[in-house]
Design an enzyme around this catalytic site. Structure first.
Site, short mmCIF file in Angstrom:
data_model
loop_
_atom_site.label_atom_id
_atom_site.label_comp_id
_atom_site.label_asym_id
_atom_site.label_seq_id
_atom_site.Cartn_x
_atom_site.Cartn_y
_atom_site.Cartn_z
N CYS A 88 0.79 -1.25 0.00
CA CYS A 88 0.00 0.00 0.00
C CYS A 88 0.82 1.29 0.00
O CYS A 88 0.59 2.17 -0.84
CB CYS A 88 -1.02 0.04 1.13
N ARG A 117 6.01 -11.55 5.59
CA ARG A 117 5.40 -11.37 6.90
C ARG A 117 5.86 -12.48 7.82
O ARG A 117 5.95 -13.63 7.42
CB ARG A 117 3.87 -11.41 6.79
N GLN A 143 1.21 -11.30 -3.41
CA GLN A 143 -0.20 -10.91 -3.41
C GLN A 143 -0.60 -10.45 -4.79
O GLN A 143 0.15 -9.74 -5.45
CB GLN A 143 -0.39 -9.71 -2.48
N ASP A 196 -2.33 -7.96 -5.71
CA ASP A 196 -2.81 -6.81 -4.96
C ASP A 196 -3.30 -5.71 -5.90
O ASP A 196 -2.85 -5.62 -7.04
CB ASP A 196 -1.61 -6.28 -4.17
N HIS A 251 -4.78 -1.38 -5.46
CA HIS A 251 -5.34 -0.28 -4.68
C HIS A 251 -6.08 0.64 -5.62
O HIS A 251 -5.53 1.11 -6.60
CB HIS A 251 -4.23 0.46 -3.94
N LYS A 294 -15.30 -4.39 5.19
CA LYS A 294 -14.73 -5.25 4.14
C LYS A 294 -15.66 -6.38 3.75
O LYS A 294 -16.57 -6.73 4.50
CB LYS A 294 -13.39 -5.82 4.58
N HIS A 340 -8.49 -1.46 -0.85
CA HIS A 340 -7.50 -2.53 -0.98
C HIS A 340 -8.25 -3.75 -1.47
O HIS A 340 -9.32 -4.05 -0.95
CB HIS A 340 -6.88 -2.92 0.36
#
Lengths: 580, 580
Positions: free
Chosen positions: B274, B303, B321, B323, B325, B405, B451
């Site tokens: 992000c 992580r 990911q 991912d 945004h 979410k 996200h």
């Protein structure tokens, strides 16, 4: 230019220009403390410790003062003096005092012209009037002796040539290079950014730059698969222990980042992909029939570079190598290297690089492995270059300690060289990791590894490509391939339909339906280096055509839309370098 | 099952089975020290401190002893005793003593059956004979109280049901799951590896696994571009300062790796993408007309996970990911979320997942932003789910602190749920990074971030996909799509020609020209889950055909080669899930 300077005359000229500049600075800033001022390629520099910061705006005044010194045609003279005299002479010049001390000799040479005296071994031109064709170019910060813990001095760069015509040509080239500078174009075309606040030397690929990169990567993967490579993915970190085994922890540590701790064990972010590929190779017993195995990875590695040498995307701290490791038998080295050289040439050609320089580097003084294996591998590399009838130079003793290599440098549109493909034979890592295959004799033999990259890194190659094309990427790479420009509101619907048509064929197209003038839209598209501007008005709407303009300003007039689109699709699919 | 256990009977049964197992262990290993033994989903476990290591081979003996205890039909009885009595009773059971101490009450309850007494609040079944349908499943190490610094105990897992038929069904499902276990298939099909010695939880994608991954990624990128996303690339590290700004350094640090130092500044490897996308967004002033902007990245993040919870590719420390945004105006949340949900469903369907569970998580007790913005965003999410007529559950208060979410869990071929797409509205990061756009009123307004991920991570999704298909990936994903099997040496040339033909169309094909029997080659191809086995002999050579067998054993007989190849190409290009 330096190559032609056989007698060292040009070097003396540039070195003298540096002293003249120092005299000019001394007269303008009497408090100036002087660092060093050598001749360099195309010119010279001098490092100064000044009370305030200099900018390019200050250069004309310094140049003007230099011209006065040159007009005075003062002689350069030299003298050998004792250390005591030197220390007296440079008493208020701490950097010179440090240099004198470090020389460690009884006597030193000084050169004088006009009111300026410098610690210097020469040689210089006879008189200041001999320096005619010069120009000051830029100012930059430079740590004293390149040491970040010492004071930051101000370095003024200049260029100097024997003849004005050479200077002018050089300045023209500099101007063209400045226009093409990927850092400048990167901003103007919104290709990428760097963020000092988040860490220097780390690239952020914006949508447009990332599109070019993805197209390069897709092509790279396709071509590698076709040529019998397997794509793999490996992690970005590994235990320090792995890097101890590979030898990087001992021999390459200065370029590696400091470790991080996970569960009390030290890990480090990878500077190379090799050990990871070896671990994969070693998950099974490999037979001579399995070889060669070619693991290819677009692997992002992190290497420490001093912040002073970072340069846009051309020199960064994190970069994605188009890496591959070929695991093969010794008798396969030649044919594998040949395939790599051919792949490299094919890739270069595909991106529009027709000229390059090749270099074969042979066994250095310190090496691992046997002389026999070195001879065999070097011979294999040489054979490939000979067979392919390629021009190459030999750099004796310049191979890496683990094996001989071939380096290829690309020549860009301005004739500048960029580091491109590298092919290295490696006897060392297979030893360290005990990498073997079972040969026909049923016994384990040592596998040979070939490290190779054909683009170098995505970052540097993209920088090179941007400068080579001055941002006007070939159609298949262009972030936006076409823009549709309706002349008036009543043409928007038609333009929008064509836009959807093209988009459904995965052509990267934009619709510019802003209420701006057509010429302004065309101008903007040209600035954005968009290959095709498709203007539609009444006539086009009526005939099912588009009026085509190229980014170089060429007007192709009315074209049948379907025919034109088919042509564009063909150009994209076959990765042609010309627009039409 | 737990859901159906409304009265808690099944839980009591499983808890009782755990005590019976403890009694059996006590009688077989009188020195045993006891940890805890709760009921869990489908069964129970108990942690023991034993003089030697247990293996699955030891389970039958324990089971046999359990059956004796069950046959004896001993009653469970409970008693409340004082702490002093408890400490005496468990004097040689240090873990129980620790539990008693930590309870901090005057009295504790103990349960007894036969010769076994345990510190326990119950409830239990009446008699040991009530436990009929059970089985011991596995043994694993487990730190006392989950603390890596405390002793490692041995945990025996069992399953228990009311009826034998349920147990049998469950065991069948377990057996099927074991056959499909991606860790097992990962080795058998040579898809990936993990290397404890280089760091646990870090995936190495071998050529075959990497091929599947690349096909997924290529499809993902194409589909995202088509839907108006921009692909970007960002670095893997950033200064700690950036993570302080984002809040991760304070709120997420336990999941982050320890910092590394570069030029005396701390950097950390990214756990999320992000902040990088925000930096790119902020390189320009954005107008309301520019929004929404959708940055998509296959970003590899790291992580920290305790080594005990790592599980093949399904739970790792480094993962990529898928991912994105979305930067948008508040009034665009609903339409953007709708598009994401539709994209997620399209992707799921494309990979063969038709069933999933959806969950809407709303404002928790601790939250940032205003109640109005929460209500607005939650309403937008709810509207999307309603409009699309999707079944969903609401998880009140389970949103993350920065916004509501939607979570989607995929149901695989065995009915198991896997964490899939997630869509989170975020008011928090835009505040922290001052992320704005210029609205129609000419003033700066706060941008909203969404996200989202539609596959989750390449690693977990690949694990799920492997288990869903038991390694028999759909043709377009299959690492090897076809194998050509010549019956005799005289058919190799023809087979080789067909192989080249298919390869030139980028079909992933192998030629099996080993001098092995045809049936053996077919068997091997089936084990390798290769969709098409193309056998060629005299008849095929004569007629220009191939004899086609599918990996499920189906024999399609003779097929015209060109027609067959066209059909395969269509299946690959349209990503069909069936072979033919």
């Amino acid at each position: 230019m330096a190559k032609e300077d056989k007698s060292g005359k040009l070097e003396a000229l540039r070195h003298s220009a540096s002293h003249i500049m120092a005299e000019a600075v001394q007269s303008l800033f009497p408090e100036a403390k002087f660092g060093i001022g050598p001749a360099i390629e195309d010119g010279f520099y001098y490092d100064f410790d000044l009370p305030g910061p200099l900018g390019v705006d200050d250069l004309p005044a310094i140049e003007a003062r230099m011209r006065e010194i040159i007009a005075a045609n003062l002689p350069f003279s030299s003298e050998e003096i004792s250390i005591d005299e030197a220390n007296k002479l440079f008493a208020d010049q701490p950097y010179k005092i440090e240099l004198i001390k470090d020389l460690g000799s009884d006597k030193v040479t000084v050169y004088r012209q006009g009111k300026f005296t410098d610690l210097c071994r020469g040689p210089h031109v006879k008189n200041t009037g001999d320096v005619k064709a010069f120009k000051l170019i830029s100012v930059a910060g430079a740590y004293w002796r390149g040491d970040e813990k010492r004071p930051m001095l101000q370095r003024i760069y200049g260029v100097a040539f024997t003849r004005s015509v050479d200077l002018e040509e050089h300045l023209k080239k500099l101007a063209e290079a400045a226009k093409r500078d990927h850092r400048k174009l990167g901003k103007e075309l919104d290709l990428f950014s760097l963020h000092e606040e988040a860490g220097p030397g780390l690239a952020y690929w914006h949508p447009k730059g990332a599109t070019v990169r993805q197209m390069i990567e897709d092509f790279w993967k396709l071509e590698h698969r076709r040529r019998g490579y397997d794509i793999v993915y490996s992690p970005h970190i590994a235990k320090v222990h792995l890097w101890e085994t590979s030898g990087h922890w001992n021999f390459y540590r200065d370029n590696m980042y400091s470790p991080m701790e996970i569960d009390d064990i030290q890990y480090v972010i990878k500077p190379m992909n090799c050990p990871f590929h070896i671990l994969m190779y070693k998950t099974q017993l490999r037979s001579y029939r399995n070889l060669p195995m070619r693991y290819a990875e677009l692997g992002t590695v992190y290497r420490y570079e001093r912040s002073g040498v970072l340069h846009g995307l051309a020199r960064v701290r994190g970069f994605t190598q188009d890496d591959a490791h070929i695991f093969c038998r010794p008798d396969q080295i030649e044919s594998e290297v040949k395939d790599v050289v051919e792949l490299a040439r094919f890739m270069m050609k595909s991106f529009g690089f027709d000229e390059y320089e090749m270099m074969l580097s042979t066994r250095p003084e310190k090496y691992t492995g046997t002389v026999e294996s070195w001879d065999m591998a070097t011979e294999a590399l040489r054979n490939v270059l000979e067979q392919l009838k390629l021009d190459y130079k030999v750099d004796p003793g310049e191979g890496v300690f683990y094996g001989p290599k071939i380096d290829i440098k690309l020549k860009d549109a301005l004739g500048r060289l960029w580091q491109g493909p590298t092919i290295q034979v490696d006897f060392q890592l297979p030893e360290r990791f005990d990498v073997n295959y079972v040969a026909e004799d049923g016994r384990e033999h040592r596998t040979v590894m070939i490290h190779r990259t054909v683009l170098g890194s995505m970052e540097r190659f993209f920088a090179c490509l941007t400068e080579h094309y001055a941002g006007a990427f070939p159609v298949w790479l262009a972030p936006v391939q076409a823009v549709l420009i309706p002349i008036a509101d009543r043409h928007v619907e038609y333009a929008s339909k064509l836009c959807d048509d093209m988009r459904s064929r995965d052509i990267r197209v934009q619709l510019d339906d802003r209420s701006e003038r057509m010429n302004m839209k065309i101008r903007e598209a040209q600035l954005n280096k968009i290959p095709y501007m498709l203007v539609v008005g009444d006539k086009e709407l009526e005939n099912g055509t588009v009026s085509v303009r190229l980014r170089n300003g060429e007007d192709l007039g009315s074209q049948d839309f379907s025919v034109f689109m088919q042509r564009v699709i063909k150009i994209i699919e076959s990765r042609e370098l010309q627009e039409l």
